[in-house]
Write a protein that holds these residues in place. Sequence first.
Motif, PDB file in Angstrom:
ATOM      1  N   TYR A  36      73.809  -2.400 170.880  1.00 15.73           N
ATOM      2  CA  TYR A  36      73.331  -1.912 169.578  1.00 15.73           C
ATOM      3  C   TYR A  36      74.538  -1.583 168.712  1.00 15.73           C
ATOM      4  CZ  TYR A  36      68.891  -1.388 172.025  1.00 15.73           C
ATOM      5  OH  TYR A  36      67.747  -1.632 172.749  1.00 15.73           O
ATOM      6  N   VAL A  37      74.579  -2.169 167.523  1.00 15.90           N
ATOM      7  CA  VAL A  37      75.693  -1.992 166.606  1.00 15.90           C
ATOM      8  C   VAL A  37      75.174  -1.255 165.377  1.00 15.90           C
ATOM      9  CG1 VAL A  37      77.453  -3.146 165.234  1.00 15.90           C
ATOM     10  CG2 VAL A  37      76.715  -4.154 167.408  1.00 15.90           C
ATOM     11  N   GLY A  38      75.746  -0.101 165.075  1.00 17.53           N
ATOM     12  CA  GLY A  38      75.253   0.663 163.941  1.00 17.53           C
ATOM     13  C   GLY A  38      76.376   1.226 163.100  1.00 17.53           C
ATOM     14  N   TRP A  39      76.078   1.535 161.848  1.00 12.13           N
ATOM     15  CA  TRP A  39      77.067   2.157 160.986  1.00 12.13           C
ATOM     16  C   TRP A  39      76.401   3.193 160.102  1.00 12.13           C
ATOM     17  CZ3 TRP A  39      75.816   1.504 155.899  1.00 12.13           C
ATOM     18  CH2 TRP A  39      75.086   0.366 155.540  1.00 12.13           C
ATOM     19  N   CYS A  40      77.172   4.154 159.654  1.00 11.95           N
ATOM     20  CA  CYS A  40      76.677   5.145 158.715  1.00 11.95           C
ATOM     21  C   CYS A  40      77.731   5.393 157.656  1.00 11.95           C
ATOM     22  CB  CYS A  40      76.323   6.443 159.396  1.00 11.95           C
ATOM     23  SG  CYS A  40      76.684   6.614 161.103  1.00 11.95           S
ATOM     24  N   GLY A  41      77.352   6.137 156.640  1.00 13.73           N
ATOM     25  CA  GLY A  41      78.291   6.457 155.580  1.00 13.73           C
ATOM     26  C   GLY A  41      78.307   5.461 154.448  1.00 13.73           C
ATOM     27  N   GLY A  42      77.481   4.418 154.534  1.00 17.89           N
ATOM     28  CA  GLY A  42      77.413   3.457 153.439  1.00 17.89           C
ATOM     29  C   GLY A  42      78.300   2.255 153.672  1.00 17.89           C
ATOM     30  N   ILE A  43      77.903   1.127 153.116  1.00 23.61           N
ATOM     31  CA  ILE A  43      78.638  -0.123 153.323  1.00 23.61           C
ATOM     32  C   ILE A  43      80.055  -0.041 152.776  1.00 23.61           C
ATOM     33  CG2 ILE A  43      77.845  -1.175 151.161  1.00 23.61           C
ATOM     34  CD1 ILE A  43      78.384  -2.925 154.563  1.00 23.61           C
ATOM     35  N   GLU A  44      80.285   0.792 151.751  1.00 26.33           N
ATOM     36  CA  GLU A  44      81.630   0.902 151.198  1.00 26.33           C
ATOM     37  C   GLU A  44      82.609   1.464 152.225  1.00 26.33           C
ATOM     38  OE1 GLU A  44      79.356   4.621 150.408  1.00 26.33           O
ATOM     39  OE2 GLU A  44      78.999   2.496 150.084  1.00 26.33           O
ATOM     40  N   CYS A  45      82.129   2.325 153.115  1.00 29.56           N
ATOM     41  CA  CYS A  45      82.998   2.865 154.175  1.00 29.56           C
ATOM     42  C   CYS A  45      83.390   1.770 155.160  1.00 29.56           C
ATOM     43  CB  CYS A  45      82.290   3.998 154.905  1.00 29.56           C
ATOM     44  SG  CYS A  45      82.008   5.468 153.902  1.00 29.56           S
ATOM     45  N   ILE A  46      82.435   0.906 155.482  1.00 26.09           N
ATOM     46  CA  ILE A  46      82.717  -0.183 156.403  1.00 26.09           C
ATOM     47  C   ILE A  46      83.720  -1.148 155.793  1.00 26.09           C
ATOM     48  CG2 ILE A  46      81.702  -2.136 157.623  1.00 26.09           C
ATOM     49  CD1 ILE A  46      81.067   0.664 158.761  1.00 26.09           C
ATOM     50  N   GLN A  47      83.593  -1.404 154.507  1.00 26.14           N
ATOM     51  CA  GLN A  47      84.508  -2.323 153.836  1.00 26.14           C
ATOM     52  C   GLN A  47      85.934  -1.789 153.818  1.00 26.14           C
ATOM     53  OE1 GLN A  47      82.425  -2.634 150.117  1.00 26.14           O
ATOM     54  NE2 GLN A  47      81.238  -4.424 150.757  1.00 26.14           N
ATOM     55  N   GLN A  48      86.092  -0.464 153.872  1.00 23.93           N
ATOM     56  CA  GLN A  48      87.410   0.149 153.861  1.00 23.93           C
ATOM     57  C   GLN A  48      88.002   0.306 155.262  1.00 23.93           C
ATOM     58  OE1 GLN A  48      86.887   3.855 151.760  1.00 23.93           O
ATOM     59  NE2 GLN A  48      86.043   2.848 149.949  1.00 23.93           N
ATOM     60  N   MET A  49      87.204   0.018 156.272  1.00 25.74           N
ATOM     61  CA  MET A  49      87.660   0.186 157.646  1.00 25.74           C
ATOM     62  C   MET A  49      88.800  -0.783 157.958  1.00 25.74           C
ATOM     63  SD  MET A  49      85.400  -0.140 161.132  1.00 25.74           S
ATOM     64  CE  MET A  49      84.231   1.101 160.637  1.00 25.74           C
ATOM     65  N   ASP A  50      89.776  -0.318 158.700  1.00 23.40           N
ATOM     66  CA  ASP A  50      90.908  -1.131 159.124  1.00 23.40           C
ATOM     67  C   ASP A  50      90.409  -2.151 160.160  1.00 23.40           C
ATOM     68  OD1 ASP A  50      93.140  -2.201 160.436  1.00 23.40           O
ATOM     69  OD2 ASP A  50      94.315  -0.385 160.105  1.00 23.40           O
ATOM     70  N   ASN A  51      90.314  -3.435 159.762  1.00 27.00           N
ATOM     71  CA  ASN A  51      89.763  -4.448 160.646  1.00 27.00           C
ATOM     72  C   ASN A  51      90.568  -4.604 161.931  1.00 27.00           C
ATOM     73  OD1 ASN A  51      87.550  -5.128 159.095  1.00 27.00           O
ATOM     74  ND2 ASN A  51      88.637  -6.714 157.952  1.00 27.00           N
ATOM     75  N   HIS A  52      91.894  -4.484 161.823  1.00 26.64           N
ATOM     76  CA  HIS A  52      92.739  -4.648 163.008  1.00 26.64           C
ATOM     77  C   HIS A  52      92.459  -3.541 164.018  1.00 26.64           C
ATOM     78  CE1 HIS A  52      96.141  -5.921 165.398  1.00 26.64           C
ATOM     79  NE2 HIS A  52      96.613  -4.682 165.379  1.00 26.64           N
ATOM     80  N   ALA A  53      92.380  -2.308 163.545  1.00 29.00           N
ATOM     81  CA  ALA A  53      92.099  -1.182 164.436  1.00 29.00           C
ATOM     82  C   ALA A  53      90.693  -1.300 165.019  1.00 29.00           C
ATOM     83  CB  ALA A  53      92.256   0.138 163.679  1.00 29.00           C
ATOM     84  N   PHE A  54      89.745  -1.712 164.189  1.00 22.13           N
ATOM     85  CA  PHE A  54      88.374  -1.889 164.649  1.00 22.13           C
ATOM     86  C   PHE A  54      88.304  -2.939 165.753  1.00 22.13           C
ATOM     87  CE2 PHE A  54      84.400  -4.306 164.340  1.00 22.13           C
ATOM     88  CZ  PHE A  54      83.463  -3.303 164.499  1.00 22.13           C
ATOM     89  N   ASP A  55      88.949  -4.075 165.531  1.00 22.43           N
ATOM     90  CA  ASP A  55      88.956  -5.146 166.520  1.00 22.43           C
ATOM     91  C   ASP A  55      89.563  -4.673 167.831  1.00 22.43           C
ATOM     92  OD1 ASP A  55      87.929  -6.627 164.505  1.00 22.43           O
ATOM     93  OD2 ASP A  55      89.591  -8.057 164.359  1.00 22.43           O
ATOM     94  N   ASN A  56      90.652  -3.925 167.763  1.00 23.13           N
ATOM     95  CA  ASN A  56      91.310  -3.441 168.974  1.00 23.13           C
ATOM     96  C   ASN A  56      90.390  -2.532 169.784  1.00 23.13           C
ATOM     97  OD1 ASN A  56      93.661  -4.830 168.476  1.00 23.13           O
ATOM     98  ND2 ASN A  56      94.710  -3.097 167.508  1.00 23.13           N
ATOM     99  N   VAL A  57      89.640  -1.674 169.092  1.00 21.91           N
ATOM    100  CA  VAL A  57      88.731  -0.754 169.790  1.00 21.91           C
ATOM    101  C   VAL A  57      87.642  -1.531 170.518  1.00 21.91           C
ATOM    102  CG1 VAL A  57      86.951   0.998 169.436  1.00 21.91           C
ATOM    103  CG2 VAL A  57      89.142   1.211 168.273  1.00 21.91           C
TER     104      VAL A  57
END
Length: 269
Positions: A36-57
């Motif tokens: 299950y993949v979920g997000w909160c805080g609005g799509i703008e928060c996801i767009q600002q997320m560091d993709n490299h750090a996210f991928d590593n996690v």
Amino acid sequence: MALLDQDPQTPVQIYTSIWTNNQLLFIFVLSGSRGYVGWCGGIECIQQMDNHAFDNVIVSLLKTSGALPHLQSLYGYSPLVDRVHHLVEKCKDSSDNATIPTKVSTYKSWSYQVESKNDLLWTDKTRALAKRAHLRLATWIDFPLLVNWSEHFVQDCGLNDGDMWTMCANEIKKQKAYFWCLDDGTPTAMVWKRRALRHGISVAYVYTPEESRQRGYAATMVAQFSEYLLETEGYSYVTLLVDGNRDPAKNMYTSIGYKYVGEIFALYY
């Protein structure tokens, strides 16, 4: 990252989350064979997320948890579920485990939400129908009808929700399945509660048999049930999912006040 269960005799259960400035942005849960993949805080928060750090996690989680061979499906909001799927494929390509299956199918749906009974839209027709109708919990006497309608629902939607007898029995026990009855009390349509949280809940398994369709019954039932959940049961919002083949901007649910909030994908491996 956390391992909830490392017993090899039980399904792998893992979760991870990403926070920034004490705000939860992302959560990934794998329970049994489904992610299950979920997000909160609005799509703008996801767009600002560091993709490299996210991928590593996510890559670290998949490679070190032992979850990858068990993963049979991913479910969640786009664009994050797409990103996690890409990373799953990347991990599979670099894995020596030849038993990991490949992606075989997808299912897309639209997600909607209503936050107040004042947001619900009523017409003279639906108000008149609501005055003639009432919702009641399904009982064991209704069990054969509940199974029959539920099986037709999943066939209409192209879903595979497993053993419908067991599922319907559980819904009756948990008091989550309802019938919408007109006049003499004969069931005319069906609706279920799903995914109850502290502040919100979902409406699901909205079904009207063919002989009762095109009469405004389903729209009236969902509006009536949503009002009940918001006003009587005290939820702050109600959500529901709509088949991704329908027009996301114009359908029965938008006609009664539900607002589009995003795309949800189910990816099956």
